[in-house]
Design a protein around this motif. Structure first.
Motif, short mmCIF file in Angstrom:
data_model
loop_
_atom_site.label_atom_id
_atom_site.label_comp_id
_atom_site.label_asym_id
_atom_site.label_seq_id
_atom_site.Cartn_x
_atom_site.Cartn_y
_atom_site.Cartn_z
N TRP A 78 0.75 17.80 -10.25
CA TRP A 78 1.18 18.45 -8.95
C TRP A 78 2.73 18.42 -9.09
N GLU A 79 3.51 19.23 -8.47
CA GLU A 79 4.84 19.30 -8.09
C GLU A 79 5.26 18.53 -6.87
N THR A 80 6.09 17.56 -6.86
CA THR A 80 6.38 16.96 -5.71
C THR A 80 8.02 16.92 -5.55
N PRO A 81 8.66 17.50 -4.69
CA PRO A 81 10.04 17.50 -4.17
C PRO A 81 10.42 16.09 -4.39
N TRP A 82 11.67 15.81 -4.64
CA TRP A 82 12.26 14.53 -4.60
C TRP A 82 12.15 13.84 -3.36
N PHE A 83 12.46 14.69 -2.22
CA PHE A 83 12.94 14.12 -0.84
C PHE A 83 11.64 13.90 -0.13
N VAL A 84 10.36 13.95 -0.75
CA VAL A 84 9.29 13.80 -0.04
C VAL A 84 8.94 12.31 -0.02
N VAL A 85 9.38 11.36 -0.87
CA VAL A 85 8.80 10.13 -0.79
C VAL A 85 9.94 9.44 -0.23
N ILE A 86 10.94 9.75 0.42
CA ILE A 86 12.02 8.95 1.28
C ILE A 86 11.31 8.73 2.59
N PRO A 87 10.64 9.70 3.30
CA PRO A 87 9.82 9.27 4.69
C PRO A 87 8.73 8.49 4.39
N LEU A 88 7.95 8.63 3.09
CA LEU A 88 6.97 7.72 3.08
C LEU A 88 7.32 6.21 2.90
N VAL A 89 8.35 6.08 1.97
CA VAL A 89 8.83 4.55 1.86
C VAL A 89 9.54 4.06 3.07
N MET A 90 10.43 4.64 3.70
CA MET A 90 11.06 4.44 5.13
C MET A 90 9.92 4.15 6.09
N ALA B 144 0.81 -1.13 -0.01
CA ALA B 144 0.07 -0.06 0.04
C ALA B 144 0.85 0.87 0.10
N PHE B 145 1.96 1.05 0.88
CA PHE B 145 2.69 2.45 0.83
C PHE B 145 3.38 2.66 -0.15
N LEU B 146 4.09 1.57 -1.03
CA LEU B 146 4.74 1.52 -2.32
C LEU B 146 3.88 2.15 -3.38
N THR B 147 2.66 1.82 -3.51
CA THR B 147 1.57 2.15 -4.53
C THR B 147 1.34 3.59 -4.32
N ILE B 148 1.37 4.05 -3.01
CA ILE B 148 0.81 5.46 -2.82
C ILE B 148 2.01 6.43 -3.20
N THR B 149 3.34 5.71 -3.05
CA THR B 149 4.58 6.47 -3.72
C THR B 149 4.52 6.25 -5.22
N GLY B 150 4.11 5.50 -5.71
CA GLY B 150 4.10 5.29 -7.12
C GLY B 150 2.96 6.39 -7.87
N VAL B 151 1.85 6.38 -6.97
CA VAL B 151 0.81 7.54 -7.37
C VAL B 151 1.34 9.01 -7.35
N ILE B 152 2.21 9.22 -6.32
CA ILE B 152 2.68 10.52 -6.18
C ILE B 152 3.51 10.74 -7.36
N TYR B 153 4.46 9.80 -7.57
CA TYR B 153 5.28 10.02 -8.83
C TYR B 153 4.81 10.38 -10.19
N VAL B 154 3.85 9.48 -10.38
CA VAL B 154 2.98 9.32 -11.40
C VAL B 154 2.28 10.93 -11.60
N GLY B 155 1.72 11.54 -10.59
CA GLY B 155 1.09 12.69 -10.39
C GLY B 155 2.07 13.73 -10.82
N ASP B 156 3.07 13.51 -10.22
CA ASP B 156 4.30 14.54 -10.73
C ASP B 156 4.63 14.61 -12.16
N ALA B 157 5.03 13.28 -12.65
CA ALA B 157 5.36 13.16 -14.03
C ALA B 157 4.31 13.76 -14.97
N GLY B 158 2.90 13.45 -14.51
CA GLY B 158 1.84 13.72 -15.19
C GLY B 158 1.66 15.34 -15.48
N GLY B 159 2.38 16.12 -14.48
CA GLY B 159 1.93 17.41 -14.18
C GLY B 159 0.84 17.92 -13.61
#
Length: 74
Positions: A32-44, A15-30
């Protein structure tokens, strides 16, 4: 199809890795803008929570099962 044992720790990790993937897809699709360091605490955090759930699940399952080979005291 063979049945398998339910492992809640893997569900939490997925579930957490899927949420991380959704965040990256949303950033890549434009969307929203996600800083690269946001997902590190989410994954860890997700992996640590999944580990805790796995340990808790193992403890609960071990406690509930009787020993099939009790020691032989003579």
């Amino acid at each position: 199809m063979l049945r398998h044992e339910f492992q809640p720790g893997r569900l939490v990790a997925g579930a957490f890795l899927t949420i991380t993937g959704v965040i990256y897809v949303g950033d890549a699709g434009g969307a929203w803008e996600t800083p690269w360091f946001v997902v590190i605490p989410l994954v860890m955090g997700g992996l640590c929570l999944a580990g805790a759930v796995g340990v808790l699940t193992r403890g609960i399952r071990k406690r509930g099962v009787a020993d099939p080979h009790p020691p032989d005291y003579r």
